[in-house]
Write a protein that holds these residues in place. Structure first.
Motif, PDB file in Angstrom:
ATOM      1  N   ILE A 150       0.866  -1.178   0.000  1.00  0.00           N
ATOM      2  CA  ILE A 150       0.000   0.000   0.000  1.00  0.00           C
ATOM      3  C   ILE A 150       0.905   1.232   0.000  1.00  0.00           C
ATOM      4  N   ASP A 152       0.765   5.077   0.269  1.00  0.00           N
ATOM      5  CA  ASP A 152      -0.062   6.228   0.620  1.00  0.00           C
ATOM      6  C   ASP A 152       0.658   7.474   0.105  1.00  0.00           C
ATOM      7  N   HIS A 188      -1.212  -1.213  -4.234  1.00  0.00           N
ATOM      8  CA  HIS A 188      -2.376  -0.350  -4.051  1.00  0.00           C
ATOM      9  C   HIS A 188      -1.909   1.086  -3.798  1.00  0.00           C
ATOM     10  N   ILE A 190      -3.038   4.916  -2.858  1.00  0.00           N
ATOM     11  CA  ILE A 190      -4.119   5.719  -2.299  1.00  0.00           C
ATOM     12  C   ILE A 190      -3.647   7.169  -2.172  1.00  0.00           C
ATOM     13  N   HIS A 218      -6.724   3.871  -6.026  1.00  0.00           N
ATOM     14  CA  HIS A 218      -7.936   4.078  -5.237  1.00  0.00           C
ATOM     15  C   HIS A 218      -8.318   5.542  -5.082  1.00  0.00           C
ATOM     16  N   TYR A 222     -10.752   6.109  -0.731  1.00  0.00           N
ATOM     17  CA  TYR A 222     -10.232   4.750  -0.807  1.00  0.00           C
ATOM     18  C   TYR A 222     -10.774   3.812   0.269  1.00  0.00           C
ATOM     19  N   LEU A 226     -10.617  -0.062  -0.645  1.00  0.00           N
ATOM     20  CA  LEU A 226      -9.485  -0.782  -0.055  1.00  0.00           C
ATOM     21  C   LEU A 226      -9.983  -2.010   0.709  1.00  0.00           C
ATOM     22  N   THR A 227     -11.159  -1.905   1.302  1.00  0.00           N
ATOM     23  CA  THR A 227     -11.700  -3.049   2.033  1.00  0.00           C
ATOM     24  C   THR A 227     -12.263  -4.115   1.101  1.00  0.00           C
ATOM     25  N   LEU A 235      -6.517  -3.948   8.256  1.00  0.00           N
ATOM     26  CA  LEU A 235      -6.156  -2.561   7.966  1.00  0.00           C
ATOM     27  C   LEU A 235      -6.090  -1.717   9.240  1.00  0.00           C
ATOM     28  N   TYR A 239      -6.821   3.761   7.708  1.00  0.00           N
ATOM     29  CA  TYR A 239      -7.340   3.347   6.400  1.00  0.00           C
ATOM     30  C   TYR A 239      -8.698   2.666   6.512  1.00  0.00           C
TER      31      TYR A 239
END
Length: 306
Positions: A150, A152, A188, A190, A218, A222, A226-227, A235, A239
């Protein structure tokens, strides 16, 4: 027997794994060590075999690429000291979530807002990723299951973008694609701003379609999307999850890296990066590098939505 049929979850001391190790060692010695000066350990070879689903020829190619990348990128691979970036780690730039996802993957988190480009170069920042990769690549389950990441991108600025040149973009892409013994299962992004696009466009030509399909953008909204990929129990609250907070997660991982200082410096200094040479399997499963028990838990969840 075709090496591709080897069960990825076979124990290290199984006949199938042993036979693949023997074959890869002979091929590696022929390509890298014709004078048989080096002694590639079982554990080192198994990392590459598992990263390529036990295909000996593909594992050899990955191993050769890893050695080439290390030689061509000494400014990154030659300094793997967590103490050299301790302030960046203490600032919460990077962490590894304590729980694995439903498929057993490690989940890595990077927070751009904690990277001040005035204090840290992109090369120093990328070394952090390489340090983590070397540490978790010694974990049996991570070798088998792979990693998800992930990124960010909150706080991404032109100052960050200016540090990513085409040469560094190629080196980063090589690690993701074909020069490091880890399976990258998903990436991913975000909070990505519009002006992150040029950087991704710089990376994109070096990424095969298989990896491009594993990149999920995302945006700023997000939490719901994301879920779809990760359970809320995994998470962090930041998030939209119910797991441990990122500050604690990042500090815990910073401590883990600092505890691995000697190991990482040995890897950086070693000709091949195989610091377990001579520690061969003699019967029974080889033990992983010590790992906190809670980090071996696995979260079961519904299948990913693609």
């Amino acid at each position: 027997m075709n090496s591709g049929s080897v069960d990825l979850l076979s124990p290290d001391d199984s006949f199938l794994v042993r036979s693949s190790v023997v074959r890869l060692r002979l091929r590696a010695q022929a390509e890298l060590d014709p004078l048989h000066i080096l002694d590639f350990s079982d554990g080192f070879l198994i990392k590459f075999l598992r990263a390529r689903d036990m295909d000996v020829e593909l594992s050899l190619k990955l191993m050769l690429n890893y050695q080439r990348w290390r030689r061509e990128s000494p400014e990154i691979s030659g300094c793997l000291s967590p103490r050299s970036v301790s302030a960046l780690l203490d600032n919460g730039y990077h962490g590894v979530l304590p729980l694995r996802d439903h498929s057993g993957c490690r989940v890595l988190v990077y927070r751009i807002c904690r990277w001040n480009p005035k204090d840290w170069t992109a090369i120093q920042v990328f070394r952090v990723s390489l340090m983590t990769s070397e540490v978790i690549a010694m974990e049996t389950e991570t070798q088998q299951r792979g990693v998800k990441v992930i990124f960010d991108l909150e706080g991404w600025s032109f100052s960050h973008a200016l540090q990513i040149n085409p040469s560094l973009a190629r080196k980063i892409s090589s690690v993701l694609v074909d020069s490091f013994p880890l399976k990258v299962k998903a990436i991913h992004l975000i909070n990505e701003p519009i002006f992150f696009g040029p950087v991704f466009a710089m990376l994109s030509p070096f990424l095969p379609d298989k990896i491009k399909k594993r990149v999920h953008m995302h945006g700023f909204n997000y939490h719901d999307s994301l879920t779809d990929f990760f359970p809320t129990s995994l998470l962090p609250p930041e998030y939209g999850g119910e797991g441990p907070g990122l500050e604690g997660v990042c500090q815990q991982w910073a401590n883990r890296l600092l505890q691995s200082e000697r190991l990482l410096e040995q890897i950086a200094a070693h000709r091949t990066g195989d610091v377990t040479a001579g520690n061969q399997i003699t019967g029974g499963e080889e033990e992983d590098e010590e790992e906190p028990q809670q980090e071996e838990q696995e979260v079961h969840h519904q299948e990913e939505v693609h």
